[in-house]
Structures are given as C-alpha cells and as structure tokens.
Design a protein around this motif. Structure first.
Motif, short mmCIF file in Angstrom:
data_model
loop_
_atom_site.label_atom_id
_atom_site.label_comp_id
_atom_site.label_asym_id
_atom_site.label_seq_id
_atom_site.Cartn_x
_atom_site.Cartn_y
_atom_site.Cartn_z
N TYR A 58 28.17 0.17 79.91
CA TYR A 58 27.66 -0.91 80.77
C TYR A 58 28.79 -1.55 81.55
N TRP A 114 25.96 7.43 87.47
CA TRP A 114 25.14 6.23 87.39
C TRP A 114 23.81 6.62 86.76
N ASP A 115 23.31 5.79 85.89
CA ASP A 115 22.14 6.12 85.09
C ASP A 115 20.92 6.47 85.96
N GLU A 116 20.81 5.82 87.10
CA GLU A 116 19.63 6.06 87.93
C GLU A 116 19.82 7.22 88.92
N GLN A 117 21.03 7.80 88.92
CA GLN A 117 21.32 8.90 89.85
C GLN A 117 21.10 10.25 89.16
N MET A 123 27.31 -4.59 87.61
CA MET A 123 27.38 -3.14 87.74
C MET A 123 26.35 -2.52 86.80
N ASN A 124 25.76 -1.41 87.22
CA ASN A 124 24.74 -0.76 86.42
C ASN A 124 25.35 0.08 85.30
N THR A 125 24.48 0.66 84.50
CA THR A 125 24.97 1.52 83.42
C THR A 125 25.34 2.88 83.97
N PHE A 126 26.27 3.52 83.30
CA PHE A 126 26.63 4.87 83.69
C PHE A 126 26.82 5.74 82.46
N GLU A 149 36.39 1.76 92.19
CA GLU A 149 35.30 2.17 91.29
C GLU A 149 35.85 2.96 90.11
#
Lengths: 170, 101
Positions: free
Chosen positions: A170, A22-25, A1-4, A135
């Motif tokens: 993480y 989500w870090d990339e969102q 799972m990605n970082t948030f 989730e």
C-alpha cells in the motif's frame, strides 16, 4: 497512492526479475515501458539492447553491483556523497538514452520499474523520466520497508509473502 | 503474471544486439578484474586517465561509447589486455616497448 502488486517479471537461471503492477492495471510497469518503446522506431534498437542486457545478466552473470550505474541518484533526495549504502537505492539499466529504473535486491533478485528516455543531461530535467524516477523511489521505499518488517521475505532468488499468496503493498 | 513482451522483443532483436551486450559486459568484468588485481579503485583509474570518476562510470555503464582508443589508454594503465584478438601477433605482455609505461 493505490495498492500495487510485486510479481515475477522474468525468471532466469541467475536472476529472478520482479516488477510492480498497480492493482487495478492489467499490465506491469515494466511491460508498459516495453510496449511503449517497442512501438517507437527510433528507440526500438535501444530497447532491444536493453532487453538483451537484462537477458544476459539473468541467464549467465547474475546481478553484480558493477553492472548498475548509480548516477540516477543525482535526481534523488539523497546527498551526493554518503558514508553508507542506502538499501532502497534506485539504479538503472542503460546502454543508451533509454533508462529502465530498477532496484537491485541481491545478485539474484532485481525489481524492475518503469523508465523513459533521457533527453537532457540530468534526469530531473527530463520531465517524464523524472516522474518515473520518483515513482520508482516510492515503490522501492515500500518494498524495502516491507523487507525490513518481514512483510516480504527474501529467500535466495525469491521474494515471498510470509502469509502466502501475492505480494500486495500500500 | 510474467512479461507479455520481453520474449518477443528478445527474439526479434538482431544478433548484433546480443553480441554487443555480451562483449560490453565482458569488458566491464575484465576492467573490474584488472582493477582488483592491481588494487585500484575506479577513481584511481580516473585520476591516472586525467578524467573525472563520473566519466569513467559513463564509459563502463554504456552512457558514453567505449572506443578502442579509450580501451588502449586503460590497458596502458592497467598493464594488461582488456580485449585480445585470437591469433594476434603480440599481446600486451609480449610487446616490450609497452612495458614500464
């Protein structure tokens, strides 16, 4: 799972509502929920009730335990009857078929996640909702573990990174 | 980053939404106040209504509609007003026929 990231969603006099992103969102999970259902005519009025519910609790009443329904745990891994309260319990706001999952940290702090439409009697039988619930459980577990290890500090109506800056998990 | 959509949705919502939510929470608060006053738990209320506790939860959490009939049944058990209307002729406690039920 990605970082948030755990960040403030809405700061009101009685309650600070946090959310996860989500870090990339660019958008938080809760904003994704709002955007999705605000665009669906059949759920718009249900969403408006939910938003007013959050606002009323945050503006005037505080996040009292009695406002949060525990029946979401029917989809959890927890046994249905338990002698103690588990901290990372996922509950949800509901006044209708829409479910917004959240974790009540205290009367002054609630973390909002994503959610969906309950289309069957049990959460686990609504596929999309079941996934969002799982989730939410993962987010919640990481948040509570971080609170226990003091990687997140609970200070009155705030969640804080003891090292300053945003809360990244993480 | 604060919400992009929350305030907009709130401002666009009709007055009835705000009123409905406020009154619903007032009723939930009042029922819990009366339960505490009478030393009862939600499951006791369920038992006296002949219902499962889960059904009471669904009433109190909005999953099932809370009807006027349901409120009347709860008032009969809790022996007090959950809702009252301004300038109504009699409140629960002033209606002698209901006492002792």
């Amino acid at each position: 799972m990605n970082t948030f990231v755990v960040e403030v969603f809405l700061s009101l006099p009685k309650v600070t509502f946090y959310t996860v992103r989500w870090d990339e969102q660019n958008e938080s999970e809760t904003d994704r929920f709002l955007f999705k259902y605000n665009g669906k005519p059949q759920q718009k009025s249900q969403l408006q009730d939910l938003v007013n519910l959050i606002n009323e609790i945050g503006e005037h009443r505080g996040a009292k335990q009695i406002y949060f329904d525990r029946s979401a745990n029917e989809a959890s891994e927890l046994p249905p009857k338990r002698p103690i309260t588990i901290d990372n319990e996922i509950v949800h706001f509901q006044l209708n078929q829409l479910r917004l999952f959240c974790n009540r940290i205290s009367d002054q702090i609630v973390v909002l996640f994503n959610g969906g439409l309950k289309t069957s009697q049990k959460t686990q039988d609504s596929e999309d909702l079941s996934m969002k619930f799982r989730e939410a459980q993962v987010f919640s577990r990481k948040i509570w573990n971080s609170i226990k290890t003091k990687d997140i500090i609970v200070q009155e109506h705030l969640l804080l990174n003891p090292n300053g800056g945003e809360i990244l998990l993480y | 980053m604060a919400s992009k959509y929350f305030q907009q949705i709130l401002e666009e919502s009709p007055a009835e939404s705000k009123i409905f939510v406020k009154k619903y929470l007032d009723i939930v608060d009042r029922i819990h106040e009366l339960l505490e006053k009478k030393g009862l738990k939600q499951k006791d209320l369920a038992q006296r209504l002949g219902k499962q506790e889960s059904e009471i939860s669904k009433w109190l959490n909005g999953e099932h509609n809370l009807t006027l009939r349901t409120i009347a049944k709860m008032e009969a058990i809790l022996e007090d007003d959950i809702i009252s209307i301004p300038n109504s002729v009699d409140s629960f406690l002033e209606e002698p026929i209901l006492k002792g039920r």
